[in-house]
Design a protein around this motif. Sequence first.
Motif, PDB file in Angstrom:
ATOM      1  N   MET A   1      -2.077  16.611  -3.583  1.00 15.74           N
ATOM      2  CA  MET A   1      -1.134  15.464  -3.088  1.00 15.74           C
ATOM      3  C   MET A   1      -2.006  14.259  -3.852  1.00 15.74           C
ATOM      4  O   MET A   1      -3.079  14.211  -4.225  1.00 15.74           O
ATOM      5  CB  MET A   1      -1.369  15.049  -1.748  1.00 15.74           C
ATOM      6  CG  MET A   1      -0.852  13.802  -1.257  1.00 15.74           C
ATOM      7  SD  MET A   1      -0.600  13.602   0.526  1.00 15.74           S
ATOM      8  CE  MET A   1      -2.134  13.976   1.165  1.00 15.74           C
ATOM      9  N   SER A   2      -0.963  13.124  -4.610  1.00 17.30           N
ATOM     10  CA  SER A   2      -1.491  12.143  -5.191  1.00 17.30           C
ATOM     11  C   SER A   2      -2.308  11.218  -4.203  1.00 17.30           C
ATOM     12  O   SER A   2      -1.691  11.068  -3.367  1.00 17.30           O
ATOM     13  CB  SER A   2      -0.413  11.596  -6.018  1.00 17.30           C
ATOM     14  OG  SER A   2       0.625  10.934  -5.163  1.00 17.30           O
ATOM     15  N   HIS A   3      -3.276  10.688  -4.843  1.00 13.64           N
ATOM     16  CA  HIS A   3      -4.009   9.525  -4.102  1.00 13.64           C
ATOM     17  C   HIS A   3      -4.042   8.113  -5.017  1.00 13.64           C
ATOM     18  O   HIS A   3      -3.831   8.356  -6.274  1.00 13.64           O
ATOM     19  CB  HIS A   3      -5.568   9.778  -3.907  1.00 13.64           C
ATOM     20  CG  HIS A   3      -5.545  10.839  -2.845  1.00 13.64           C
ATOM     21  ND1 HIS A   3      -5.199  11.963  -2.761  1.00 13.64           N
ATOM     22  CD2 HIS A   3      -6.251  10.486  -1.557  1.00 13.64           C
ATOM     23  CE1 HIS A   3      -5.645  12.571  -1.575  1.00 13.64           C
ATOM     24  NE2 HIS A   3      -6.300  11.579  -0.673  1.00 13.64           N
ATOM     25  N   HIS A   4      -3.894   7.007  -4.380  1.00 13.88           N
ATOM     26  CA  HIS A   4      -3.540   5.934  -5.299  1.00 13.88           C
ATOM     27  C   HIS A   4      -4.488   4.749  -4.723  1.00 13.88           C
ATOM     28  O   HIS A   4      -5.067   4.528  -3.677  1.00 13.88           O
ATOM     29  CB  HIS A   4      -2.099   5.232  -4.906  1.00 13.88           C
ATOM     30  CG  HIS A   4      -1.293   6.533  -5.019  1.00 13.88           C
ATOM     31  ND1 HIS A   4      -0.557   6.432  -6.426  1.00 13.88           N
ATOM     32  CD2 HIS A   4      -0.922   7.618  -4.476  1.00 13.88           C
ATOM     33  CE1 HIS A   4       0.501   7.574  -6.302  1.00 13.88           C
ATOM     34  NE2 HIS A   4       0.337   8.150  -5.004  1.00 13.88           N
ATOM     35  N   TRP A   5      -5.069   3.991  -5.751  1.00 13.48           N
ATOM     36  CA  TRP A   5      -5.916   2.849  -5.699  1.00 13.48           C
ATOM     37  C   TRP A   5      -4.871   1.803  -5.368  1.00 13.48           C
ATOM     38  O   TRP A   5      -4.067   1.422  -6.165  1.00 13.48           O
ATOM     39  CB  TRP A   5      -6.676   2.621  -6.771  1.00 13.48           C
ATOM     40  CG  TRP A   5      -7.911   3.157  -6.695  1.00 13.48           C
ATOM     41  CD1 TRP A   5      -8.478   4.327  -7.331  1.00 13.48           C
ATOM     42  CD2 TRP A   5      -9.187   2.725  -5.730  1.00 13.48           C
ATOM     43  NE1 TRP A   5      -9.786   4.673  -6.770  1.00 13.48           N
ATOM     44  CE2 TRP A   5     -10.181   3.707  -5.926  1.00 13.48           C
ATOM     45  CE3 TRP A   5      -9.333   1.550  -4.878  1.00 13.48           C
ATOM     46  CZ2 TRP A   5     -11.385   3.577  -5.276  1.00 13.48           C
ATOM     47  CZ3 TRP A   5     -10.595   1.648  -4.177  1.00 13.48           C
ATOM     48  CH2 TRP A   5     -11.544   2.447  -4.339  1.00 13.48           C
ATOM     49  N   ILE A   6      -4.920   1.014  -4.356  1.00 17.78           N
ATOM     50  CA  ILE A   6      -4.077  -0.146  -4.037  1.00 17.78           C
ATOM     51  C   ILE A   6      -4.789  -1.527  -3.881  1.00 17.78           C
ATOM     52  O   ILE A   6      -6.016  -1.439  -3.442  1.00 17.78           O
ATOM     53  CB  ILE A   6      -3.201   0.087  -2.848  1.00 17.78           C
ATOM     54  CG1 ILE A   6      -3.970   0.456  -1.478  1.00 17.78           C
ATOM     55  CG2 ILE A   6      -2.032   1.048  -3.183  1.00 17.78           C
ATOM     56  CD1 ILE A   6      -2.978   0.141  -0.385  1.00 17.78           C
ATOM     57  N   SER A   7      -4.173  -2.257  -4.164  1.00 15.08           N
ATOM     58  CA  SER A   7      -4.944  -3.986  -4.180  1.00 15.08           C
ATOM     59  C   SER A   7      -3.888  -4.660  -3.511  1.00 15.08           C
ATOM     60  O   SER A   7      -2.743  -4.726  -3.888  1.00 15.08           O
ATOM     61  CB  SER A   7      -5.312  -4.456  -5.506  1.00 15.08           C
ATOM     62  OG  SER A   7      -5.882  -5.752  -5.288  1.00 15.08           O
ATOM     63  N   LEU A   8      -4.270  -5.424  -2.346  1.00 13.72           N
ATOM     64  CA  LEU A   8      -3.333  -6.041  -1.825  1.00 13.72           C
ATOM     65  C   LEU A   8      -4.007  -7.336  -1.368  1.00 13.72           C
ATOM     66  O   LEU A   8      -5.244  -7.447  -1.002  1.00 13.72           O
ATOM     67  CB  LEU A   8      -2.588  -5.411  -0.818  1.00 13.72           C
ATOM     68  CG  LEU A   8      -3.283  -4.992   0.439  1.00 13.72           C
ATOM     69  CD1 LEU A   8      -2.515  -4.859   1.428  1.00 13.72           C
ATOM     70  CD2 LEU A   8      -3.560  -3.449   0.064  1.00 13.72           C
ATOM     71  N   THR A   9      -3.271  -8.220  -0.901  1.00 11.59           N
ATOM     72  CA  THR A   9      -3.982  -9.542  -0.273  1.00 11.59           C
ATOM     73  C   THR A   9      -3.449  -9.229   1.415  1.00 11.59           C
ATOM     74  O   THR A   9      -2.276  -9.414   1.652  1.00 11.59           O
ATOM     75  CB  THR A   9      -3.257 -10.842  -0.608  1.00 11.59           C
ATOM     76  OG1 THR A   9      -3.636 -10.988  -2.014  1.00 11.59           O
ATOM     77  CG2 THR A   9      -4.033 -12.129   0.055  1.00 11.59           C
ATOM     78  N   LEU A  10      -4.575  -8.892   2.298  1.00  7.76           N
ATOM     79  CA  LEU A  10      -4.310  -8.988   3.811  1.00  7.76           C
ATOM     80  C   LEU A  10      -4.823  -9.817   4.442  1.00  7.76           C
ATOM     81  O   LEU A  10      -6.055 -10.245   4.356  1.00  7.76           O
ATOM     82  CB  LEU A  10      -4.960  -7.477   4.019  1.00  7.76           C
ATOM     83  CG  LEU A  10      -4.892  -7.000   5.362  1.00  7.76           C
ATOM     84  CD1 LEU A  10      -3.329  -7.129   5.941  1.00  7.76           C
ATOM     85  CD2 LEU A  10      -5.512  -5.669   5.690  1.00  7.76           C
ATOM     86  N   ASN A  11      -4.079 -10.773   5.225  1.00  9.27           N
ATOM     87  CA  ASN A  11      -4.522 -11.647   6.038  1.00  9.27           C
ATOM     88  C   ASN A  11      -5.445 -12.724   5.336  1.00  9.27           C
ATOM     89  O   ASN A  11      -6.331 -13.205   5.824  1.00  9.27           O
ATOM     90  CB  ASN A  11      -5.305 -11.262   7.439  1.00  9.27           C
ATOM     91  CG  ASN A  11      -4.397 -10.329   7.998  1.00  9.27           C
ATOM     92  OD1 ASN A  11      -3.237 -10.632   8.149  1.00  9.27           O
ATOM     93  ND2 ASN A  11      -4.762  -9.427   8.901  1.00  9.27           N
ATOM     94  N   GLY A  12      -5.073 -12.852   4.305  1.00  4.94           N
ATOM     95  CA  GLY A  12      -5.861 -13.813   3.168  1.00  4.94           C
ATOM     96  C   GLY A  12      -6.932 -13.348   2.474  1.00  4.94           C
ATOM     97  O   GLY A  12      -7.511 -14.002   1.532  1.00  4.94           O
ATOM     98  N   GLU A  13      -7.287 -11.985   2.624  1.00  6.60           N
ATOM     99  CA  GLU A  13      -8.440 -11.605   1.860  1.00  6.60           C
ATOM    100  C   GLU A  13      -7.884 -10.426   1.017  1.00  6.60           C
ATOM    101  O   GLU A  13      -6.873  -9.682   1.256  1.00  6.60           O
ATOM    102  CB  GLU A  13      -9.560 -10.716   2.848  1.00  6.60           C
ATOM    103  CG  GLU A  13     -10.254 -11.908   3.436  1.00  6.60           C
ATOM    104  CD  GLU A  13     -11.180 -10.836   4.345  1.00  6.60           C
ATOM    105  OE1 GLU A  13     -11.629  -9.943   3.924  1.00  6.60           O
ATOM    106  OE2 GLU A  13     -11.334 -11.383   5.581  1.00  6.60           O
ATOM    107  N   THR A  14      -8.629 -10.308  -0.367  1.00  8.69           N
ATOM    108  CA  THR A  14      -8.173  -9.146  -1.149  1.00  8.69           C
ATOM    109  C   THR A  14      -8.796  -7.929  -0.692  1.00  8.69           C
ATOM    110  O   THR A  14     -10.021  -7.734  -0.418  1.00  8.69           O
ATOM    111  CB  THR A  14      -8.444  -9.755  -2.665  1.00  8.69           C
ATOM    112  OG1 THR A  14      -7.997 -10.782  -3.118  1.00  8.69           O
ATOM    113  CG2 THR A  14      -8.020  -8.573  -3.449  1.00  8.69           C
ATOM    114  N   ILE A  15      -7.907  -6.986  -0.614  1.00  9.43           N
ATOM    115  CA  ILE A  15      -8.250  -5.394  -0.061  1.00  9.43           C
ATOM    116  C   ILE A  15      -8.259  -4.630  -1.116  1.00  9.43           C
ATOM    117  O   ILE A  15      -7.134  -4.788  -2.066  1.00  9.43           O
ATOM    118  CB  ILE A  15      -7.593  -5.066   0.937  1.00  9.43           C
ATOM    119  CG1 ILE A  15      -7.881  -6.065   2.171  1.00  9.43           C
ATOM    120  CG2 ILE A  15      -7.959  -3.751   1.572  1.00  9.43           C
ATOM    121  CD1 ILE A  15      -9.099  -6.039   2.974  1.00  9.43           C
TER     122      ILE A  15
END
Lengths: 292, 158, 759
Positions: free
Chosen positions: B1-15
Amino acid sequence: MRNLDYLEPESLDEALRMLADYGDEAAVFAGGTALLLAMRQRMLAPGIVVALGGLSALRGIGYTPEAGLRIGALSRHSEIARADIVREHYPVLAKVAAGLANPQVRNQGTIGGNLCYGDPATDPPSVLVALDAELEIAGRSGTRRVAMADFLVDYFTTALEPGEILTAIHLPPVTPGRVGHYKRHLRTPAEHRPVANVALTLTERGGLWDDVRLVIGAATPVAQSMARAAAALTGQAITLDLAAEAARIAAEDLTPVSDARGSAAFRRQVVRATVRRIVAEAAGLDWSEAAA
Amino acid sequence: MSHHWISLTLNGETIEAEVPANRLLSDFLRDQLALTGTKRGCETGVCGACSILIDGEVSKSCLSLAVQAHGKTITTVEGLAQGQALHVLQAAFMEHGGLQCGYCTPGFLIAAADLLSRNTSPDDAEIRKALSGNICRCTGYQGIVDAVRAAAENLNGT
Amino acid sequence: METSAIGQARPQINAREKVLGRARYAGDLKLAGMLHARLLRAPHAHARIVSVDTSAARALAGVRAVATGADVPDRRWGVGHKQQHVLARGVVRFVGEEVAAVVAETPEIAEEALDLIRVEYEELAPLLDPALSLDPGVPQVHEGGNLSEEINIDRGDVDAAFAGADLIHEETYTTHSQYPGYMEPMATLAEVDGAGRLNVWTSTQSVFLARQRLAEALDRPISSIRVIQPTVGGGFGGKIIEERSSVIAAFLATLVDRPVRLGLSRLDDILSGCFSVPATIRLKMGMTRDGTIVAKEVDILADCGAYAGLAGEVMTVTAMRSDNMQRIRNIRTRARLVYTHTMPRGAFRGFGGAQMSFALNSHMATMAEMLGLDVIELHRKNAIGPGETSVHDWKIGSCELPACLDQVSEAIGWGEKRSRAKAGGVLRRGVGMAAAMHVSGNRTIGNWDGSTILLKVNEDGRAVVHTGESDMGQGAFTMLAQICAETLGIPVAHVTVAAPDTDNSPYCIGTLASRVTINGGMAMVKAAEEARATILAAAAAKLGCDAEDLALVDGVIRSADGAHTAPLAEICRYHIYRHGGEGIYVKGSHDPQTVRFDGDFRGNIAPAYSFAAQAVEVEVDTETGQVRLVETYLSDDCGVAINPLAVHGQSNGAAVQALGWTLYEELHFEGGRVINGNLADYTMATADAVPMMHSMIVEGYEPNGPLGAKGASETAILPGAAAIANAVYDAIGVRITDLPITPEKILAGLAELEEASLA
């Protein structure tokens, strides 16, 4: 949900190549609302999903007086509902998109995904048939255009060949006097999927209707054009009696589905009522006092 | 199965996080990030208990894969309040009986926040339509509709 | 205090954590080393389990255990009938029965392992239709036959009374099974701790009944188990003692010696039950010309599915509760509960009352029309009143039923709408009403319907309430906090209600039978009074005055003349920090002066009875059969409303649940298999499917209740179905006696009318 590989092609060509390479193992992933649901309920179990989110060619909604409207297949229902050019030139389509399912699904689901899934119990197919939509489909050997009416083959079956991707929906340019109407019926107010819907498009000329399309959705395996009923409405003064007559014809010609949400007889009855109402409303008549 | 690095802004913070391809966004939020305010109620995209804002639009996180969240801005119920100060909708839900068992509440708050961001003075019918992707079994919806109406009036200073 | 702690609308005391998304439900909890469980369910309604091969599942990496019926304790558990093993053994009796369980490192692995379990079944003929259950030669669900329970009640001289009646009407009504539909599917976290005790966090309406059931099912001592209630996302009766997943989860924890969490998917939750009891009710009533009910004959056939659970108790309520609402003396009732090879049915909000309320109120409307009387007058004429004793020896305390009838008829404009000319259009409107009663408390579990509160007043003058009564969202904790604050003399914000926990809470029955406000509330009054007396005695000692001269108001102790005053916190510290001192811990217990049914179903089982009436207007689409609820007014007689916000919330929620049962929700079976076990196809109302809900309160004063209150959460679900059915009849002249009221039934009824008019 089973293990899967999530592929993110950066171009349409790459996406088509992936589909060719992986064949049956791969599923096309647009908004995800329908596919994820099917995967969770184990109706589908692809090992690979080809996510189209990065393909700009499948995005955007544009209109030219010459070519008409092009809706990228990845356009979400809420984007269609809010698009000024849709609201201006094809208000009936904007209305359908604005009323589909619920706000979350409108924000997540795409028009392309909706059509490719082939679920009859939804709003867009009948109205797109009535609007003479054509679908732009890309395959490895090039792009083809298919009339919406031909795209819908059967219950959960479309004319999309393996390895093909629906890229856009085209609507012909608007012509003077052309108007559209849409009406759906929910079995109960708590239902969110139509048990039947009716789309009606026509060109008004001197108070009479011309070039009439009357298309039934949701009650049938695929959206069904009602040619006899449309003919009955063409070039005639629209009265409640004529509306009732067209409704009777449409119900007679209907090929209804029968399932837990409605028997064939029930769907026929609902179609008859809904056709009568949409015709009456389109003609500015009050249908509520006189039963068909 | 592929795994992915994700980057997002969650409730004002970068995750940033690594997710397997088949992880639902709702499971990512709850199980991986321990943001359990987002609820699992049906996992078939009907009940709306898992609603979150994705780029400011109400969405069901059980109908989305975590990997799709890459590059997005997400708000969950935990992101509505500013420190100790409740969001106007949160206060209104408390005041007007917009919740009982509370399980559907995060989803309703998010759906209502989406509505008020687009329509500052909705009538009752518009409120009901905007909340039609969410199910509550306790309140009969009256307290919820009252709360959203009151929150809108509060925001409008009426 | 400037304002009373009771009587004003007030947010629930746990509302803040809920709007913040920080309330913790069982499925939110995690323990170090926690594993995940998933269940394998039977695909057949009736089959013998020939063999189960779990080897492939066990071999899957990440799987820690696979359990089948062979692994579970031999002892069977159940409410009255001991019929169930933790996992099915030998035979499966309904589609969805749990056959095996997997415990794995992740939910995904557990799910994958389910696919690897091979079960060989020998399919057996199922019994699916309750109407056939007692016929000779049909499949048997359990040894000993398909009749689970039968009750017979005979009062007065029914035959003579019918002989003297001016009007006799007989009709058969059928009611269907409703899913509780709580938004939180069942979830449980269980572990065996280092001391060998089994700790269970589960979504339950009663921690003590849960503990008792676990002790029985897992065959271990009660005190070796601790049940803790997290925040509960709704129950509606389904989380009392019939659900099975918490039992399975706890068993699995004992098997793997690691924490195990089992959260049901919605599909799982629906397949495992526990839906309401469907009943077919033949009702025959006799009246005199003036509308006095003189005789009633009832025959009920109720279906409990594969296991009896609480269905017998539910059926008893269907059989006799509504008799007590009216002054009737001649009754003959037979009720039979039968098994079928379908999911177990049982407790559901209203506890059987809604089924008979539909029949009775439909019948009342029909007979009123036959007699040329207004149905509201008919109700009024027959309504029991305060101080009266009913046919089954129920002693009616407060009763505001007539005021409820007034309130709803005035609100909806009953007279005007009833007398308006019938329009002949496509969309036709009609009004209908119904009235109902419910218990507040019920001495039914054993010879105790009591409640105990342990109250601590901390050294800062703030209180902590310990109770075993549960809050599933209806506001029980808020009610206790309000009564505590009001009685003790402190702000509501200074009261904390601790989560029920069998190790720390006093023994309580839990939340069922609308018993918590009346019985838990009374215990709360007593505990708070005791605490206040303790505090004032300490204050008197410290301040050098008589306790009788002191009052505790809003957290401050004052003498009547104002000469002596002390903050509560100071007295609470003084109560500890002195020779022989201690913290303030008091107990209040209350067991109402009620009795259990005798062998003939007589006896005053509840300290109070609640009443409600509802009037609705519907619009029927005569072309599509769609029925739309246009207006609804529901009036609840709940005594003094401790928290009107909570009462309205309960009433509105109940009314919408009743609306769903009547018009929207219907379970579809195919060969015993549920084919619409998801929320897209089992359609519970969304906000756009209901009109503005009008809830009203007739405030009486219940002498047996805390500060005048009685139960307010269940009566409101009882009148809805009949009110809607009566309104449909008023609109189009079609009498639907078979729930739900579907578009097809409306269209068929209209077609029949048309045929009759042509004939």
